[in-house]
Design an enzyme around this catalytic site. Structure first.
Site, PDB file in Angstrom:
ATOM      1  N   GLU A   1       0.816  -1.216   0.000  1.00 56.46           N
ATOM      2  CA  GLU A   1       0.000   0.000   0.000  1.00 56.46           C
ATOM      3  C   GLU A   1       0.851   1.268   0.000  1.00 56.46           C
ATOM      4  OE1 GLU A   1      -4.117  -1.655   1.973  1.00 56.46           O
ATOM      5  OE2 GLU A   1      -2.545  -0.977   3.338  1.00 56.46           O
TER       6      GLU A   1
ATOM      7  N   GLU B   1      -4.225 -10.377   0.054  1.00 57.40           N
ATOM      8  CA  GLU B   1      -5.081 -10.255   1.230  1.00 57.40           C
ATOM      9  C   GLU B   1      -6.503 -10.624   0.804  1.00 57.40           C
ATOM     10  OE1 GLU B   1      -4.756  -6.431   3.186  1.00 57.40           O
ATOM     11  OE2 GLU B   1      -2.573  -6.415   2.983  1.00 57.40           O
TER      12      GLU B   1
END
Length: 1079
Positions: free
Chosen positions: A511, A575
């Site tokens: 991220e 994820e």
């Protein structure tokens, strides 16, 4: 200044007091050195510390500048000062025997961790800035454990949790000067006699959060940052060998590197990993790189050893040992000036996989010293775009794992680290993503030994830039001024961990958006290691990365990627299945898709464990805190840090059971007659190491069957047929076939007797309610009326009482105690459950609140009572509706009481403006006293929901009433049991099925698949309003709230990901006609 600069450092300046004469006329020429005015400039000369004013008095028109230069911790051009180049993690030993022992206490290294002196100041320019000087007195300092986080040892403002946001003003690369806690450490040590013959002494910090400066015996050693990366300094000229050494470390809570360490976890500070003093001899290894790669045909292999010594012309000895200690390869060769490379060919070595972690031991020696490295022959590559290891496709059944301990934060004791991996192994997990930084080096040793695929991730995340406006990548990821900081983190990762066979991929971080600096990281990694693929989810188009990666993509969208034509790169869910609170729901759908489509590599569930930190209330009640529990800690992201398959103590939770079931290596697909179809979902193993036993389960009956012979040589990812022997000719209603697959005595990698998989298949459906009612003896109940109540007593003495004024079932008594009404809250039709984390985070829970589902009430409009020779029938027409709004559910509830049972039939029609699209549940709620035990036939023993139930097996179960509710660390709905045929509310175990042993029995027929119940000592409102378990248990009721549901909305993963899938939603665009029997 570039990384690993070895320039001499000037000493820090003395702190003095400003003196102004009393008779002076004040005139100030203010000269400000501001980070915003001199941004990015390098100091004219290196400064190790926080410079203070040098003059004791000032005259008019004199200019003061403080600090005189940009501190290292706020200077993007200073990443390290005087650090040694990164290397593989190894210890040096004096003998081969010591090296093979693996006992680091026998190595040429001294552990300096322990109890140190400590002072905390609110900022680097406050406190004892000359604490490192030899004459400074530290006797009044407090003590602290190293390794450890100071916030968890009673120092500073306390822990702070944010998921995305930076907890400080955003002004990259600078952090606030006046809000940057500074921890100063001191310890003293003697060099052990066994190490004094060394020629070079290295001070190694395995991890310091966030940046630090080091002094030894009053002399500046250097500076480093990169919290989860090691830092190593040559302290040879500063070390004392015949007297005590004083080591001082100044740790800064924040530095410019904090902008790229914005991971979803607690902000904690300190020396959180071990500190070592290494003694290297005059001839020693600087580094070595071991490549053990099978050939393309995966038969023979090449062992390539690249060694860098501090001197050339020395003889390097290489020896490879197998598991039994036999010598496989042994050779000596001279070293080259820069790097020596020697290749060895091996014929058909045992190959390393996560299922068969065969390890060899490499012993390297030079001069008088030895090092040891475990070696696994393993080849990771793409074959026609499919991710393969040793030539075979693999599926990742993984988890994301943060370093966490409820007492010590990111300082994780080795026993706890090992516990994590042992638990993962026992729950069928085969892969770990080190989210989002390189982990304690011992994790990789365990992964090599135990067998895990590891996605090793660089210590890099800057998610918070997405909250500040503008192009988030422009701040750092696509900013050339940050290139060196990015590349450093990639190089640190690969250089330390490159020799571990368990690592099959590198990751460029998490991220951090996408920019040119990620390409620079990629290029730097490939210069070191070309044998592994590189992952980065932020590279959405896989322009740089070797793999397409996504987070929380819904199953149907993921399958679209899987079905694309002409794809060249595989797809991984780095994820998925966000495991926050009660969930995750619908895991099986992901796993089935992984195995169906070759492009899909599998995925890593978010995440392994909750991050709660142990704390207590003012009254001494202990609990696990989350964001907001450690004031002042604004901003914070609340309980979003509680999102694991395990609780904060890393004890397995219901979600882990469900995930484990979905990824079992053997799946039962169906049964036809006496033939059972299974599939082998191992990637490399056959099923030859397993035994299988079958059994039959029905209502209060269980038949233990015999062993089933598993055919030999069932290849990975293929189906097979098992033949049942000794199967009975007739089966009773509601019978299930259950199969257990256990590790046999010949299993090499799994403890014999361990159950690796369980399967069950319904053989005979249960009886319908219609049949059950016809099987009951005919006859009407005894009826009597009193004070607005109608009482109907059935043959076993149970009396159901109905309020004729509102049509509710509000009384339950027995002939043996007719004055004791067991019902404390009357029966009511109910559509709401206490919100789960996935309800709150997704669209459904929000809609339930907005449409006031939690505020609905049952409103009576008409009651009709009919008595006949065979039954008493009470028909209640009503309306269930919330205040304020106009939507409602029109209902007709029919109670039919015979001499044997009370039937409750509900016919309902939702309608009206702003009708919610779904309900949480459709069932009856009431409260009953005296419940101690609950027994049922259905899924158990743990909780289950429509999309989280496969881990719970159908059988007859029993449990204490207060233990049915699972204590999530953030209270929410829990304890539901689904696929239930009957449930009994009892006062004691066993005994006759009569009062007072059995208070009430509810029975569902086969008309309502998915019927469920829950029994809790809490009201729904109490659960919704409680923020912690201790708050909820303070509201524990004397009675129990019982819910009997015909339908129950699934869980989904709406807290961060897809909400409940359509097939598990309880839609309201329908009419309901349901029934149950009470006894």
């Amino acid at each position: 200044m570039s990384s690993h600069d070895n320039s001499e450092l000037s000493p820090a300046l003395n702190e003095t007091n400003l003196v102004i004469r009393q008779d002076a006329g004040i005139h100030v020429d203010l000269h400000v050195t501001s980070s915003s005015l001199n941004r990015g400039s390098e100091p004219s000369s290196p400064v190790p510390h926080n410079a203070a004013p040098t003059s004791a008095s000032y005259t008019l028109n004199e200019t003061e500048t403080h600090p005189e230069r940009v501190p290292d911790w706020s200077n993007l051009k200073v990443i390290h000062r005087n650090t040694l180049p990164p290397r593989s993690h190894f210890y040096i030993y004096n003998s081969e025997e010591d090296a093979l022992s693996g006992d680091v206490s026998r190595s040429r290294a001294a552990l300096l961790s322990g109890t140190w002196g400590f002072e905390l100041s609110p900022g680097p320019f406050k406190g004892s800035q000359d604490f490192y000087k030899p004459d400074f007195v530290h006797t009044e300092w407090k003590l602290i454990k190293v390794p450890g986080m100071w916030q968890l040892q009673g120092f500073g403002k306390g822990p702070q949790y944010t998921n995305v946001n930076f907890p400080f003003p955003v002004d990259p690369p600078h952090v606030p000067y006046d809000d940057n806690e500074c921890g100063r450490y001191i310890t003293r040590f003697d060099v052990p006699d066994t190490l004094k013959d060394g020629d070079q002494f290295r001070l190694r910090f395995e991890g310091v959060d966030a940046a630090f400066t080091v002094w030894l015996n009053g002399k500046n050693v250097g500076y480093s940052q990169g919290s989860r990366n090691p830092s190593e300094f040559d302290v040879t000229p500063l070390l004392k060998f015949n007297s005590e050494n004083t080591l001082c470390v100044e740790v800064y809570q924040r530095c410019d590197g904090s902008y790229i360490e914005d991971q979803d976890q607690w902000w904690l500070s300190g020396i959180f990993r071990d500190v070592w003093l290494h003694s290297f001899t005059s001839v020693h290894f600087e580094d070595f790189h071991v490549l053990a790669i099978p050939d393309e045909d995966n038969k023979d292999a090449t062992l390539s050893i690249r060694v860098k010594l501090n001197k050339s012309g020395e003889t390097i000895n290489s020896k490879l040992l197998d598991k039994e200690g036999n010598v496989v390869v042994s050779e000596s060769h001279p070293s080259n000036p820069k790097e020596s490379r020697h290749d060895f060919r091996l014929r058909n070595p045992k190959r390393w996989t996560a299922e068969t972690p065969h390890l060899y031991t490499l012993v390297l020696s030079v001069g008088s010293i030895y090092v040891v490295q475990k070696v696994g022959f393993r080849r990771a590559e793409l074959i026609d775009g499919v991710f393969c290891v040793n030539g075979s496709p693999i599926k990742i059944r993984g988890v994301n794992r943060h370093e966490h301990n409820a007492l010590s934060g990111r300082t994780v004791p080795y026993a706890d680290l090992k516990w994590d991996l042992q638990a993962m192994k026992s729950f069928n997990i085969n892969a770990i993503r080190t989210s989002h930084y390189i982990n304690d080096h011992r994790l990789y040793d365990l992964a090599d030994e135990m067998g895990f695929w590891v996605l090793d991730e660089a210590d890099l995340e800057c998610h918070g830039f997405g909250e500040v406006g503008g192009d988030p990548a422009s701040f750092a990821s696509d900013n050339p001024e940050w290139k060196e900081a990015y590349v450093d983190r990639a190089v640190q990762m690969v250089m330390r961990d490159k020799n571990h066979p368990s690592i099959i991929m590198w990751s460029l971080g998490n991220e951090a958006f996408y920019g040119k600096n990620h390409q620079a990281m990629y290029d730097a990694i490939k210069q070191i290691d070309t044998t592994r693929l590189i992952h980065y989810e932020g590279d959405q188009e896989a322009k740089t990365a070797d793999i397409f990666s996504r987070m929380y993509t819904p199953v149907d969208e993921m399958i679209k990627y899987a079905k694309e034509k002409n794809w060249k790169k595989p797809f991984v869910m780095c994820e998925f299945a966000h495991a926050m609170g009660n969930g995750p729901g619908a895991v099986e759908e992901y796993i089935d898709a992984f195995y169906k489509y070759p492009r899909l590599m599998g995925g890593f569930v978010w995440e392994w464990a909750n991050h709660g930190l142990s704390t207590e209330t003012k009254d001494g009640i202990q609990y696990f805190g989350y964001g907001g529990d450690f004031q002042p800690d604004e901003p914070n992201d609340g309980n979003f840090v509680m999102d694991g398959l395990c609780n904060s103590q890393h004890w397995p939770g219901p979600g882990l059971n469900e995930y484990s079931k979905a990824i079992e290596p053997v799946q039962v697909l169906g049964v036809k007659g006496t033939e059972v179809t299974i599939i082998n979902r191992y990637d490399f193993l056959t099923l030859d190491h397993l035994k299988c036993y079958w059994g039959l389960v029905s209502d209060r009956q269980q038949m233990i069957g015999k062993e089933i012979i598993i055919p030999e040589g069932i290849k990975p990812h293929t189906k097979a047929t098992l033949l049942l022997g000794g199967f009975p000719n007739t089966l009773s209603a509601g019978t299930w076939l259950q199969l257990d697959f256990l590790a046999s005595e010949k299993s090499e990698w799994i403890i014999p007797g361990h159950v690796v998989a369980r399967g069950e298949v319904s053989l005979v459906p249960p009886h319908s309610l219609s049949l059950l009612k016809t099987l009951s003896p005919p006859g009407r109940p005894h009826i009597h009326r009193k004070e607005g109540m109608l009482y109907a007593t059935i043959s076993k003495g149970t009396t159901f009482g109905f309020d004729t004024g509102n049509g509710t079932l509000s009384s339950l008594t027995h002939a043996s105690d007719p004055d004791r009404n067991l019902i404390t809250v009357p029966f009511a039709l109910d559509f709401y459950r206490a919100l789960t984390d996935n309800d709150r985070g997704g669209p459904h829970g929000k809609e339930w609140l907005e449409k006031r589902v939690h505020q609905t009430r049952n409103h009576f409009s008409k009651i009709t009572i009919t008595e006949s020779s065979s039954a008493c029938t009470i028909v209640v027409k009503g309306r269930v509706a919330p205040p304020v709004l106009a939507w409602a559910v029109d209902t007709v509830t029919t109670y039919t009481i015979t001499s044997d049972f009370c039937s409750i039939r509900v016919q309902a029609k939702p309608h009206g403006a702003l009708l919610p699209s779904t309900f949480a549940r459709f069932g009856l709620s009431f409260a009953l006293r005296d419940i101690r035990i609950v027994e049922w036939f259905g899924r158990g023993p743990g909780e289950s929901y429509s999309d989280k139930k496969r881990a719970q097996m159908v059988n007859t179960w029993g449990q204490a009433a207060d233990t049915l509710y699972y204590n999530y660390e953030f209270p929410q709905d829990s304890g539901n049991r689904t696929d239930v045929r009957w449930v009994e509310l009892r006062t004691r175990w066993g005994g006759e099925d009569v009062f007072p042993n059995r208070l009430l029995r509810a029975r569902f027929g086969n008309e309502h698949d998915g019927a469920s119940f829950s029994v809790t000592p809490f009201s729904t409102r109490d659960v919704d309003e409680a923020g912690h378990p201790y708050e909820l248990w303070a509201r524990k009721r004397d009675d129990h709230v019982v819910r009997l549901d015909w339908y129950h909305h699934g869980l989904g993963t709406g807290s961060c990901g897809p909400p409940t899938l359509p097939e598990y939603q309880l839609r309201t665009d329908r009419e309901f006609d349901v029934e149950l029997l009470l006894y």
